[in-house]
Design a protein around this motif. Structure first.
Motif, PDB file in Angstrom:
ATOM      1  N   LEU A 185      -9.037   8.569  -3.263  1.00 39.70           N
ATOM      2  CA  LEU A 185      -8.642   7.549  -4.235  1.00 39.70           C
ATOM      3  C   LEU A 185      -9.613   6.386  -4.138  1.00 39.70           C
ATOM      4  CD1 LEU A 185      -4.752   7.549  -3.702  1.00 39.70           C
ATOM      5  CD2 LEU A 185      -6.169   9.084  -5.075  1.00 39.70           C
ATOM      6  N   ILE A 186     -10.218   6.027  -5.246  1.00 39.48           N
ATOM      7  CA  ILE A 186     -11.225   4.968  -5.268  1.00 39.48           C
ATOM      8  C   ILE A 186     -10.614   3.736  -5.916  1.00 39.48           C
ATOM      9  CG2 ILE A 186     -13.563   4.339  -5.954  1.00 39.48           C
ATOM     10  CD1 ILE A 186     -14.151   7.332  -6.269  1.00 39.48           C
ATOM     11  N   GLY A 187     -10.521   2.658  -5.128  1.00 45.56           N
ATOM     12  CA  GLY A 187      -9.850   1.433  -5.554  1.00 45.56           C
ATOM     13  C   GLY A 187      -8.611   1.219  -4.699  1.00 45.56           C
ATOM     14  N   ALA A 188      -8.033   0.015  -4.794  1.00 43.20           N
ATOM     15  CA  ALA A 188      -6.816  -0.262  -4.022  1.00 43.20           C
ATOM     16  C   ALA A 188      -5.877  -1.183  -4.797  1.00 43.20           C
ATOM     17  CB  ALA A 188      -7.166  -0.889  -2.672  1.00 43.20           C
ATOM     18  N   GLY A 189      -6.038  -1.174  -6.137  1.00 46.49           N
ATOM     19  CA  GLY A 189      -5.186  -1.997  -6.981  1.00 46.49           C
ATOM     20  C   GLY A 189      -3.849  -1.343  -7.263  1.00 46.49           C
ATOM     21  N   GLU A 190      -3.120  -1.921  -8.222  1.00 44.89           N
ATOM     22  CA  GLU A 190      -1.760  -1.468  -8.512  1.00 44.89           C
ATOM     23  C   GLU A 190      -1.736  -0.019  -8.982  1.00 44.89           C
ATOM     24  OE1 GLU A 190       1.942  -2.642 -11.492  1.00 44.89           O
ATOM     25  OE2 GLU A 190       0.286  -4.049 -11.181  1.00 44.89           O
ATOM     26  N   THR A 191      -2.685   0.348  -9.862  1.00 40.72           N
ATOM     27  CA  THR A 191      -2.685   1.715 -10.397  1.00 40.72           C
ATOM     28  C   THR A 191      -2.929   2.741  -9.304  1.00 40.72           C
ATOM     29  OG1 THR A 191      -3.455   0.939 -12.563  1.00 40.72           O
ATOM     30  CG2 THR A 191      -3.753   3.278 -12.059  1.00 40.72           C
ATOM     31  N   ILE A 192      -3.926   2.484  -8.454  1.00 40.95           N
ATOM     32  CA  ILE A 192      -4.208   3.420  -7.358  1.00 40.95           C
ATOM     33  C   ILE A 192      -3.051   3.460  -6.372  1.00 40.95           C
ATOM     34  CG2 ILE A 192      -5.648   3.734  -5.298  1.00 40.95           C
ATOM     35  CD1 ILE A 192      -6.886   4.874  -7.811  1.00 40.95           C
ATOM     36  N   GLU A 193      -2.392   2.322  -6.166  1.00 42.48           N
ATOM     37  CA  GLU A 193      -1.222   2.321  -5.283  1.00 42.48           C
ATOM     38  C   GLU A 193      -0.132   3.228  -5.834  1.00 42.48           C
ATOM     39  OE1 GLU A 193       2.157  -0.718  -3.458  1.00 42.48           O
ATOM     40  OE2 GLU A 193       0.339  -1.540  -4.387  1.00 42.48           O
ATOM     41  N   LEU A 194       0.090   3.170  -7.160  1.00 40.03           N
ATOM     42  CA  LEU A 194       1.078   4.054  -7.781  1.00 40.03           C
ATOM     43  C   LEU A 194       0.670   5.515  -7.656  1.00 40.03           C
ATOM     44  CD1 LEU A 194       1.971   2.064 -11.026  1.00 40.03           C
ATOM     45  CD2 LEU A 194       3.497   2.554  -9.111  1.00 40.03           C
ATOM     46  N   VAL A 195      -0.637   5.787  -7.866  1.00 44.12           N
ATOM     47  CA  VAL A 195      -1.144   7.145  -7.707  1.00 44.12           C
ATOM     48  C   VAL A 195      -0.870   7.642  -6.291  1.00 44.12           C
ATOM     49  CG1 VAL A 195      -3.247   8.541  -7.561  1.00 44.12           C
ATOM     50  CG2 VAL A 195      -2.915   6.995  -9.501  1.00 44.12           C
ATOM     51  N   ALA A 196      -1.173   6.792  -5.310  1.00 39.91           N
ATOM     52  CA  ALA A 196      -0.996   7.174  -3.906  1.00 39.91           C
ATOM     53  C   ALA A 196       0.465   7.497  -3.605  1.00 39.91           C
ATOM     54  CB  ALA A 196      -1.490   6.054  -2.998  1.00 39.91           C
ATOM     55  N   ARG A 197       1.366   6.698  -4.151  1.00 42.90           N
ATOM     56  CA  ARG A 197       2.789   6.928  -3.874  1.00 42.90           C
ATOM     57  C   ARG A 197       3.277   8.203  -4.571  1.00 42.90           C
ATOM     58  NH1 ARG A 197       4.145   2.942  -0.813  1.00 42.90           N
ATOM     59  NH2 ARG A 197       3.249   0.856  -1.089  1.00 42.90           N
ATOM     60  N   HIS A 198       2.794   8.451  -5.780  1.00 44.02           N
ATOM     61  CA  HIS A 198       3.157   9.705  -6.463  1.00 44.02           C
ATOM     62  C   HIS A 198       2.632  10.912  -5.684  1.00 44.02           C
ATOM     63  CE1 HIS A 198       5.124   8.177  -9.972  1.00 44.02           C
ATOM     64  NE2 HIS A 198       4.064   7.518 -10.441  1.00 44.02           N
ATOM     65  N   LEU A 199       1.392  10.829  -5.197  1.00 42.82           N
ATOM     66  CA  LEU A 199       0.829  11.928  -4.416  1.00 42.82           C
ATOM     67  C   LEU A 199       1.615  12.138  -3.126  1.00 42.82           C
ATOM     68  CD1 LEU A 199      -3.006  11.293  -4.850  1.00 42.82           C
ATOM     69  CD2 LEU A 199      -1.729  13.271  -5.698  1.00 42.82           C
ATOM     70  N   GLN A 200       1.975  11.032  -2.489  1.00 44.62           N
ATOM     71  CA  GLN A 200       2.751  11.123  -1.253  1.00 44.62           C
ATOM     72  C   GLN A 200       4.109  11.784  -1.524  1.00 44.62           C
ATOM     73  OE1 GLN A 200       4.126   7.379   0.491  1.00 44.62           O
ATOM     74  NE2 GLN A 200       3.561   8.124   2.525  1.00 44.62           N
ATOM     75  N   ASP A 201       4.746  11.405  -2.647  1.00 47.25           N
ATOM     76  CA  ASP A 201       6.036  12.003  -3.003  1.00 47.25           C
ATOM     77  C   ASP A 201       5.906  13.502  -3.268  1.00 47.25           C
ATOM     78  OD1 ASP A 201       7.237   9.545  -2.768  1.00 47.25           O
ATOM     79  OD2 ASP A 201       7.220   9.114  -4.926  1.00 47.25           O
ATOM     80  N   ASN A 202       4.714  13.919  -3.689  1.00 50.46           N
ATOM     81  CA  ASN A 202       4.490  15.340  -3.988  1.00 50.46           C
ATOM     82  C   ASN A 202       3.904  16.100  -2.800  1.00 50.46           C
ATOM     83  OD1 ASN A 202       4.965  16.140  -7.041  1.00 50.46           O
ATOM     84  ND2 ASN A 202       4.235  14.016  -7.023  1.00 50.46           N
ATOM     85  N   GLY A 203       3.879  15.471  -1.635  1.00 55.53           N
ATOM     86  CA  GLY A 203       3.512  16.160  -0.407  1.00 55.53           C
ATOM     87  C   GLY A 203       2.031  16.417  -0.218  1.00 55.53           C
ATOM     88  N   ARG A 206      -3.560  15.144   2.512  1.00 61.36           N
ATOM     89  CA  ARG A 206      -4.358  14.059   3.097  1.00 61.36           C
ATOM     90  C   ARG A 206      -4.881  13.155   1.989  1.00 61.36           C
ATOM     91  NH1 ARG A 206     -10.083  14.403   5.071  1.00 61.36           N
ATOM     92  NH2 ARG A 206     -10.404  12.712   6.580  1.00 61.36           N
ATOM     93  N   MET A 207      -4.939  11.850   2.282  1.00 66.68           N
ATOM     94  CA  MET A 207      -5.483  10.890   1.324  1.00 66.68           C
ATOM     95  C   MET A 207      -6.549  10.035   1.984  1.00 66.68           C
ATOM     96  SD  MET A 207      -2.496   9.338  -1.170  1.00 66.68           S
ATOM     97  CE  MET A 207      -1.088   9.490  -0.077  1.00 66.68           C
ATOM     98  N   ILE A 208      -7.650   9.858   1.264  1.00 67.41           N
ATOM     99  CA  ILE A 208      -8.715   8.949   1.691  1.00 67.41           C
ATOM    100  C   ILE A 208      -8.759   7.822   0.669  1.00 67.41           C
ATOM    101  CG2 ILE A 208     -11.175   8.697   2.205  1.00 67.41           C
ATOM    102  CD1 ILE A 208     -11.243  11.787   2.580  1.00 67.41           C
ATOM    103  N   ILE A 209      -8.681   6.589   1.131  1.00 66.34           N
ATOM    104  CA  ILE A 209      -8.700   5.423   0.238  1.00 66.34           C
ATOM    105  C   ILE A 209     -10.039   4.722   0.397  1.00 66.34           C
ATOM    106  CG2 ILE A 209      -7.478   3.354  -0.521  1.00 66.34           C
ATOM    107  CD1 ILE A 209      -5.639   5.774  -0.414  1.00 66.34           C
ATOM    108  N   ALA A 210     -10.824   4.671  -0.682  1.00 67.24           N
ATOM    109  CA  ALA A 210     -12.127   3.990  -0.654  1.00 67.24           C
ATOM    110  C   ALA A 210     -12.051   2.734  -1.509  1.00 67.24           C
ATOM    111  CB  ALA A 210     -13.218   4.916  -1.178  1.00 67.24           C
ATOM    112  N   ASN A 211     -12.519   1.622  -0.961  1.00 64.95           N
ATOM    113  CA  ASN A 211     -12.456   0.365  -1.715  1.00 64.95           C
ATOM    114  C   ASN A 211     -13.564  -0.576  -1.258  1.00 64.95           C
ATOM    115  OD1 ASN A 211     -10.964  -1.248  -3.689  1.00 64.95           O
ATOM    116  ND2 ASN A 211     -10.565  -2.633  -1.980  1.00 64.95           N
ATOM    117  N   ARG A 212     -13.956  -1.478  -2.157  1.00 64.86           N
ATOM    118  CA  ARG A 212     -14.996  -2.449  -1.801  1.00 64.86           C
ATOM    119  C   ARG A 212     -14.532  -3.305  -0.633  1.00 64.86           C
ATOM    120  NH1 ARG A 212     -19.002  -3.089  -5.010  1.00 64.86           N
ATOM    121  NH2 ARG A 212     -17.772  -2.404  -6.798  1.00 64.86           N
ATOM    122  N   SER A 213     -13.250  -3.726  -0.673  1.00 63.64           N
ATOM    123  CA  SER A 213     -12.665  -4.448   0.449  1.00 63.64           C
ATOM    124  C   SER A 213     -11.975  -3.434   1.366  1.00 63.64           C
ATOM    125  CB  SER A 213     -11.647  -5.489  -0.044  1.00 63.64           C
ATOM    126  OG  SER A 213     -10.844  -5.939   1.019  1.00 63.64           O
TER     127      SER A 213
END
Length: 419
Positions: A185-203, A206-213
């Protein structure tokens, strides 16, 4: 019924005006108290969110525009600013509007559930400010019940319509078992956070979070059991990713064709599914020309979102039927409250008669009158006292009216007298 809803929302007023007519947590108690102190306003609830500000009031029968007067006094010039953008509902229309708001039918995103929590917060704030009474208290409690029924009995909330959900839905179509997949997942804003939570809910495996910060990436990764990296580390990790979903505010592409080609070689041509949610795009369009790359942009998600929106629209029609029925139910309860003072007065008078004849009967017993005789006299006297005035009014009404007598008809219904 004497209920009023005065407000503006995202369909009637621009954000600049909604910002003026909003009340944060610090300002709200004073606003509630101030409006409640208007002479013709008995109860107040104020809902203030980014998309709406609404004032719900239970008012006197002779209410005379007290909300407008208060606005002119409380915030100089505000009424003039909102008078062309506001809406005002009365009685059953106000009830119906609140039920639609609580059920997510009046929201920017049809069927969204967050508004119900915001209504409950507004209810609690009014309760704490002591501006909530029997009528609005019952109204809001009933609104919560109606919203719950709408969500239980319809599919209004079962088809998410966010871009984030659409991206994950596509991922599930490509990878039937996300438990074996790795997502970048590239970014760490609200949309990517929602994506991450949906992916987590779907089991997701592994997730890699890439962001400028990297700090923001770490914060999100910690919440979703992921692994944080900087944007500069992406070339070293891209080959691990089966799914890439990107949403940043970058003005230039972050993933180029060359970087993706290198990752494909390391993956031995195993495909990568990519969704570019960003505008401007984060992934060079040329990446989509590569074999074994399935690239979708935000426009490609439109069909999924529209399909789910149509499902919600169908559910909304069912919800409107539920709401209409419940509005009638609440209106009946409100009308029943008009009878309360009359019922109380009848009971008070009956209790006075009862106390009077009982006192007389007790004195008779003390004076030696047989208890059976005293009780018979009590029953006769109490019956006469209770029925004297109703009987007199019925005879008088019958004497004065030649046509069908409504009072006699009402008496038959009141005492359940059969023909």
């Amino acid at each position: 019924m004497h209920l009023i809803c005065f407000g503006i929302n995202h369909t009637t007023a621009p954000i600049a005006l909604r910002e003026q007519f909003s009340f944060d947590d610090k300002a709200l108690p004073a606003a509630l108290t101030s409006l409640h102190q208007q002479a013709d306003i008995n109860e107040v609830v104020i809902i203030s969110t980014c998309n709406r500000t609404e004032l719900y009031c239970h008012v006197d029968e002779d209410y005379d525009n007290g909300i407008s007067t208060w606005l002119q006094q409380y915030r100089s010039g505000l009424y003039e600013a909102v008078k062309d953008s506001h809406y005002q509902y009365h009685d059953t229309d106000a009830v119906q509007h609140l039920y639609r708001v609580a059920s997510g039918l009046d929201s920017m995103v049809l069927g969204e559930p967050q508004i119900l929590g915001q209504l409950k917060t507004a209810y609690t704030q009014s309760l704490n400010a002591q501006t909530l009474g029997k009528s609005l208290g019952r109204l809001f409690q009933h609104a919560f019940t109606v919203a719950k029924q709408v969500r239980t009995d319809t599919a209004i909330g079962s088809s998410p319509v966010s871009v984030a959900f659409a991206a994950v839905s596509l991922s599930k179509q490509i990878f039937s078992n996300l438990k074996q997949a790795t997502a970048l997942l590239i970014g760490a804003g609200e949309t990517i956070e929602l994506v991450a939570r949906h992916l987590q809910d779907n089991g997701i495996k592994r997730m890699i979070i890439a962001n400028r910060s990297v700090e923001r990436a770490h914060n999100l990764a910690a919440d979703v059991n992921g692994y944080a990296i900087s944007l500069g580390e992406m070339p070293a990790h891209l080959a691990e990713a089966d799914i890439v979903i990107s949403s940043t505010a970058s003005q230039l592409p972050i993933l180029g064709k060359g970087m993706v080609e290198s990752a494909l070689k390391q993956r031995k041509r195993r495909p990568i599914f990519m969704v570019d949610i960003a505008v401007p795009r984060d992934i060079e369009p040329e990446v989509g020309q590569l074999e074994d790359i399935y690239l979708y942009c935000v426009d490609d998600l439109h069909d999924i979102i529209e399909e789910n929106l149509q499902s919600r629209r169908d559910a909304a029609r069912q919800a409107e039927e539920i709401i209409d029925s419940q509005v009638s139910h609440f209106a009946g309860w409100m009308r029943s409250q008009d009878a309360v003072p009359v019922i109380r007065a009848i009971r008070d008078e009956a209790q006075q008669h009862s106390a009077s004849v009982l006192d007389k009967a007790l004195k008779q017993v003390q004076q030696g009158v047989p208890a059976e005789q005293a009780m018979a006299e009590l029953a006769r006297t109490l019956t006469n006292k209770l029925l004297h005035e109703p009987s007199r009014q019925l005879r008088l009404s019958a004497f004065q009216n030649d046509d069908e007598n409504l009072l006699i008809m009402a008496a038959r219904q009141l005492f359940n007298i059969k023909d």
